[in-house]
Enzyme design. Structure first.
Site, short mmCIF file in Angstrom:
data_model
loop_
_atom_site.label_atom_id
_atom_site.label_comp_id
_atom_site.label_asym_id
_atom_site.label_seq_id
_atom_site.Cartn_x
_atom_site.Cartn_y
_atom_site.Cartn_z
N ASP A 8 -21.13 -37.86 -4.14
CA ASP A 8 -21.16 -36.40 -4.11
C ASP A 8 -21.25 -35.83 -2.69
OD1 ASP A 8 -22.15 -37.60 -6.54
OD2 ASP A 8 -22.85 -35.63 -7.22
N ASN A 67 -21.37 -32.25 -13.67
CA ASN A 67 -21.91 -31.07 -14.34
C ASN A 67 -21.69 -29.77 -13.55
OD1 ASN A 67 -23.85 -32.61 -12.71
ND2 ASN A 67 -25.26 -30.95 -13.13
N HIS A 68 -21.48 -29.88 -12.23
CA HIS A 68 -21.26 -28.67 -11.42
C HIS A 68 -19.77 -28.34 -11.23
CE1 HIS A 68 -25.45 -28.07 -10.43
NE2 HIS A 68 -25.57 -29.32 -10.05
#
Ligand SMILES: [Fe+2]
Ligand SMILES: [Fe+2]
Length: 270
Positions: A8, A67-68
């Site tokens: 990420d 999820n983002h």
């Protein structure tokens, strides 16, 4: 094949370390294919068209998310036409975008990339194991794909590790994302699948999982939220995993990558 998976990328510090270090990594490690999780690239939340284009021009071939993925609403306007950005495959039927794709490396090799999200301590999505199974059956390693990479975006170590074993012998690499801290368990499973529970975030590690530390500490200790989370702004560490595959698509080597910032450095030999 020589594949780099980057965890990420969190806010500007994460983007800066990737743009500073990736060109040399591509050259020194002779990378054939680069995948990066971009779900936190825009100020910690989501990704924009401009940032995605910057990643592609740096040589990132595919961007996975989690999820983002839709925190920046503008993604809804371009994900349908941008196959190189994946969102978790096990979102409800009809969600814009795709969760898997078969891509071609610069040398013409076929790479299946699948992005799924865990369900333990996360939103109750469809079964990620069934989603991965469907993709592996549709595009088997060694037949329809020269390499298969699974980004298992999940909170629970156990769920990520179970996914690794579930895919052993059918994928080149199963790597976790979402927890933003690299784990020390890089290994090749008995069936030939490389695995690391979490690739780690590309962020400033003087932080709480990449975010400026004051606000999260305040929320834990006082149960009061006083401001929004924002990425910590110090020098970031690029975190990821480097994998080499053999002619059958199985892993022959996995090395953790940690470059820049505060973490102990780990740079694979070329
Ligand atoms: Fe994340
Ligand atoms: Fe996440």
């Amino acid at each position: 094949m020589r594949i780099l998976f980057i965890g990420d990328i969190i806010g500007r510090p994460g983007r800066e370390v990737v743009s500073a270090e990736l060109p040399a990594l591509r050259r020194d490690l002779k990378l054939d294919f680069v995948i990066a999780n971009g779900e936190n690239a825009a100020g910690g939340f989501g990704i924009t068209r401009t940032i995605a284009n910057d990643f592609f021009s740096l040589g990132i071939d595919v961007i996975t998310t989690g999820n983002h993925w839709a925190d920046q609403k503008e993604i809804l306007s371009f994900i349908k036409d941008e196959d190189r950005i994946l969102r978790p495959r096990n979102y409800p039927h009809g969600t814009p975008g795709k969760g898997a794709g078969l891509f071609e490396s610069r040398e013409g090799l076929r790479v299946l990339v699948v992005n799924v999200m865990g369900r333990t301590f996360m939103d109750p999505l469809d079964d990620p194991f069934a989603a991965v199974e469907a993709e592996l059956i549709a595009c088997p390693l060694g037949e329809a794909a020269d390499a298969v990479v699974i980004d298992m975006h999940a909170e629970a170590t156990s769920e990520k590790m179970a996914m690794g074993h579930f895919c052993d012998g059918r994928a080149s690499l199963v790597v976790g994302t979402h927890s933003h801290v690299p784990t020390a368990d890089a290994q090749i499973f008995p069936g030939g699948t490389a695995y690391q529970t979490d690739a780690g975030g590309c962020c400033d590690y003087d932080s709480v999982i990449g975010m400026e530390k004051f606000e999260p500490v305040q929320r834990f200790t006082k149960k009061i939220s006083s401001s929004r989370f924002s990425p910590a702004n110090g020098p970031a560490t690029l975190c990821g995993v480097f994998v080499e595959t053999n002619a059958k698509g199985f892993a022959s080597r996995i090395e953790p990558v940690r470059i820049g910032g505060r973490l102990k450095q780990s740079v694979p030999e070329s």
